[in-house]
Design a protein around this motif. Structure first.
Motif, PDB file in Angstrom:
ATOM      1  N   ARG A   1      26.497  25.961  55.705  1.00 38.09           N
ATOM      2  CA  ARG A   1      28.079  26.431  55.082  1.00 38.09           C
ATOM      3  C   ARG A   1      28.131  27.645  54.807  1.00 38.09           C
ATOM      4  N   HIS A   2      29.385  27.971  54.834  1.00 35.47           N
ATOM      5  CA  HIS A   2      29.971  29.417  54.794  1.00 35.47           C
ATOM      6  C   HIS A   2      29.691  29.891  53.427  1.00 35.47           C
ATOM      7  N   PRO A   3      29.216  31.076  53.116  1.00 35.32           N
ATOM      8  CA  PRO A   3      28.828  31.662  51.893  1.00 35.32           C
ATOM      9  C   PRO A   3      30.054  31.630  50.894  1.00 35.32           C
ATOM     10  N   GLY A   4      29.771  31.511  49.787  1.00 34.10           N
ATOM     11  CA  GLY A   4      30.585  31.760  48.627  1.00 34.10           C
ATOM     12  C   GLY A   4      30.068  32.956  47.933  1.00 34.10           C
ATOM     13  N   ILE A   5      30.394  33.251  46.779  1.00 37.22           N
ATOM     14  CA  ILE A   5      30.314  34.518  45.948  1.00 37.22           C
ATOM     15  C   ILE A   5      30.103  34.201  44.520  1.00 37.22           C
ATOM     16  N   VAL A   6      29.169  35.174  43.898  1.00 38.63           N
ATOM     17  CA  VAL A   6      28.861  35.181  42.733  1.00 38.63           C
ATOM     18  C   VAL A   6      29.912  36.037  41.808  1.00 38.63           C
ATOM     19  N   SER A   7      30.319  35.435  40.693  1.00 39.49           N
ATOM     20  CA  SER A   7      31.626  36.163  40.014  1.00 39.49           C
ATOM     21  C   SER A   7      31.062  37.576  39.463  1.00 39.49           C
ATOM     22  N   TYR A   8      29.616  37.609  39.300  1.00 42.31           N
ATOM     23  CA  TYR A   8      28.863  38.884  39.076  1.00 42.31           C
ATOM     24  C   TYR A   8      29.360  39.936  40.008  1.00 42.31           C
ATOM     25  N   THR A   9      29.854  39.770  41.275  1.00 39.94           N
ATOM     26  CA  THR A   9      29.992  40.561  42.046  1.00 39.94           C
ATOM     27  C   THR A   9      31.161  41.369  41.749  1.00 39.94           C
ATOM     28  N   PHE A  10      32.303  40.834  41.346  1.00 41.63           N
ATOM     29  CA  PHE A  10      33.618  41.354  40.784  1.00 41.63           C
ATOM     30  C   PHE A  10      33.681  41.213  39.215  1.00 41.63           C
TER      31      PHE A  10
ATOM     32  N   ASP B   1      42.528  35.657  43.232  1.00 37.63           N
ATOM     33  CA  ASP B   1      43.394  35.672  44.538  1.00 37.63           C
ATOM     34  C   ASP B   1      42.674  36.696  45.576  1.00 37.63           C
ATOM     35  N   HIS B   2      41.978  37.918  44.832  1.00 33.37           N
ATOM     36  CA  HIS B   2      41.191  38.500  45.840  1.00 33.37           C
ATOM     37  C   HIS B   2      40.210  37.903  46.658  1.00 33.37           C
ATOM     38  N   ILE B   3      39.779  37.078  45.771  1.00 34.64           N
ATOM     39  CA  ILE B   3      38.457  36.145  46.526  1.00 34.64           C
ATOM     40  C   ILE B   3      38.982  35.212  47.529  1.00 34.64           C
ATOM     41  N   ARG B   4      40.107  34.439  47.121  1.00 32.11           N
ATOM     42  CA  ARG B   4      40.816  33.833  48.241  1.00 32.11           C
ATOM     43  C   ARG B   4      41.241  34.514  49.482  1.00 32.11           C
ATOM     44  N   GLN B   5      41.416  35.685  49.246  1.00 29.48           N
ATOM     45  CA  GLN B   5      42.325  36.641  50.549  1.00 29.48           C
ATOM     46  C   GLN B   5      40.991  36.978  51.386  1.00 29.48           C
ATOM     47  N   LEU B   6      39.671  37.033  50.956  1.00 33.01           N
ATOM     48  CA  LEU B   6      38.743  37.449  51.703  1.00 33.01           C
ATOM     49  C   LEU B   6      38.025  36.065  52.424  1.00 33.01           C
ATOM     50  N   GLY B   7      38.898  34.826  52.205  1.00 33.37           N
ATOM     51  CA  GLY B   7      38.232  33.489  52.826  1.00 33.37           C
ATOM     52  C   GLY B   7      37.518  33.067  52.138  1.00 33.37           C
ATOM     53  N   ILE B   8      37.018  33.232  50.741  1.00 32.18           N
ATOM     54  CA  ILE B   8      35.871  32.704  50.160  1.00 32.18           C
ATOM     55  C   ILE B   8      36.466  31.488  49.303  1.00 32.18           C
TER      56      ILE B   8
ATOM     57  N   ALA C   1      38.818  24.997  31.054  1.00 30.63           N
ATOM     58  CA  ALA C   1      40.238  24.506  31.465  1.00 30.63           C
ATOM     59  C   ALA C   1      40.924  25.427  31.967  1.00 30.63           C
ATOM     60  N   GLU C   2      41.201  26.426  31.464  1.00 31.17           N
ATOM     61  CA  GLU C   2      41.925  27.729  32.095  1.00 31.17           C
ATOM     62  C   GLU C   2      41.567  27.968  33.517  1.00 31.17           C
ATOM     63  N   PHE C   3      40.151  28.199  33.607  1.00 36.61           N
ATOM     64  CA  PHE C   3      39.534  28.540  34.826  1.00 36.61           C
ATOM     65  C   PHE C   3      39.656  27.531  35.692  1.00 36.61           C
ATOM     66  N   ARG C   4      39.709  26.212  35.590  1.00 28.15           N
ATOM     67  CA  ARG C   4      39.613  25.031  36.370  1.00 28.15           C
ATOM     68  C   ARG C   4      41.194  25.058  37.100  1.00 28.15           C
ATOM     69  N   THR C   5      42.228  25.320  36.069  1.00 26.86           N
ATOM     70  CA  THR C   5      43.438  25.521  36.511  1.00 26.86           C
ATOM     71  C   THR C   5      43.645  26.487  37.678  1.00 26.86           C
ATOM     72  N   TRP C   6      43.305  27.686  37.308  1.00 28.45           N
ATOM     73  CA  TRP C   6      43.403  28.864  38.210  1.00 28.45           C
ATOM     74  C   TRP C   6      42.551  28.606  39.548  1.00 28.45           C
ATOM     75  N   LEU C   7      41.417  28.052  39.490  1.00 32.22           N
ATOM     76  CA  LEU C   7      40.718  27.577  40.628  1.00 32.22           C
ATOM     77  C   LEU C   7      41.540  26.376  41.816  1.00 32.22           C
ATOM     78  N   ASN C   8      42.058  25.457  40.873  1.00 31.31           N
ATOM     79  CA  ASN C   8      42.875  24.452  41.778  1.00 31.31           C
ATOM     80  C   ASN C   8      43.707  25.099  42.221  1.00 31.31           C
ATOM     81  N   GLU C   9      44.531  25.928  41.748  1.00 29.78           N
ATOM     82  CA  GLU C   9      45.836  26.549  42.209  1.00 29.78           C
ATOM     83  C   GLU C   9      45.462  27.410  43.563  1.00 29.78           C
TER      84      GLU C   9
END
Length: 281
Positions: free
Chosen positions: A29-38, A51-58, A72-80
């Protein structure tokens, strides 16, 4: 005899074809990223960082913490943004003192994995500490399993002190129930204490489920303290790690999620180059 020769020829052709595949096609699978990176960016503005992570194609994220937000806040932002949070990092104390809260957050986030990345200890990490940790992991891991979540422990180097015919890490593997406890390999904190990541993957092919991808600047000496200066976290493929060998070993393991973890302050510039390196293998 003719049939045997034909069969042997077909087998050799197949073996050559598989071995000749680029490493990138062998990794599942394509690599994801650890939030600690940013981490600094997340601390300032979670939606903009996503938004930045999504722009990287991740589209695969491992959260190291919730950065003061609710699950719950995080889940909403992730789903969007069409981003999956597949792994959620919590502390050793959390899984002992508030396991129900941890698992509720994990379910809200929709993760497959909960992981712990540090066992508190003073001085050398010894067998008394590892026995206690194994009991804690087995207990929480069983609770997580009942909720359809897999618990993983992430190494930081101190676990590779010699013990018996192997290391304390081997003892942790032995003492933990594979039904309840899996592992996340941090490549840097396997290599720096003197271990070979590919060899360790082959030794425990069914225990590792997650992996952190990061490279170490050439010339940086080994250590087992779990500490790496930010400037020594470099673009994948430019440091000391043997990526083709490691990634081929990943394909023979049970690892399902790979996460880039760049600890450098230059992560914004380095991560796209690391992604390009992995794609080019």
């Amino acid at each position: 005899m003719v049939r045997f020769v034909l069969l042997l020829s077909l087998l050799l052709t197949y073996a050559f074809t598989v071995s000749a595949q680029p490493v990138g096609k062998l990794v599942r699978r394509h690599p994801g990223i650890v939030s600690y990176t940013f981490r600094d960016e997340f601390a300032k503005d979670v939606p903009a960082t996503l938004d930045h992570i999504r722009q990287l194609g991740i589209t695969d994220l491992e959260l190291s913490n919730l950065f003061g937000k609710t699950a719950a806040e995080f889940r909403t932002w992730l789903n969007e943004r069409g981003i999956q949070c597949s792994s959620y990092g919590v502390s050793y104390d959390d899984i002992q003192k508030k396991p129900a809260e941890v698992l509720q957050n994990a379910k809200t986030l929709g993760v497959q994995f909960v992981r712990v990345a540090w066992i508190p200890h003073e001085g050398a990490f010894d067998t008394t500490m590892v026995r206690k940790a194994a009991a804690v992991f087995n207990t929480f891991g069983q609770l997580a399993r009942q909720q359809g979540i897999t618990f993983c422990y992430h190494n930081h180097g101190y676990e590779f002190a010699p013990y018996g015919q192997g290391t304390i890490y081997d003892e942790l593997m032995r003492l933990t129930n594979p039904d309840y406890v899996s592992f996340e390999m941090d490549i840097a904190w396997t290599f720096l204490p003197g271990q070979n990541p590919a060899t360790l993957l082959a030794k425990y092919p069914k225990r590792f489920r997650l992996m952190h991808l990061k490279d170490i600047r050439k010339g940086v000496p080994g250590n087992d303290q779990g500490k790496l200066a930010n400037e020594n976290s470099v673009i994948l493929g430019t440091g000391q790690l043997d990526w083709p060998t490691i990634l081929k070993a990943v394909n023979q393991s049970s690892i399902t999620h790979l996460y880039i973890e760049d600890e450098s302050q230059a992560a914004t510039e380095q991560v796209p180059q690391s992604i390009a390196y992995l794609k080019g293998l």
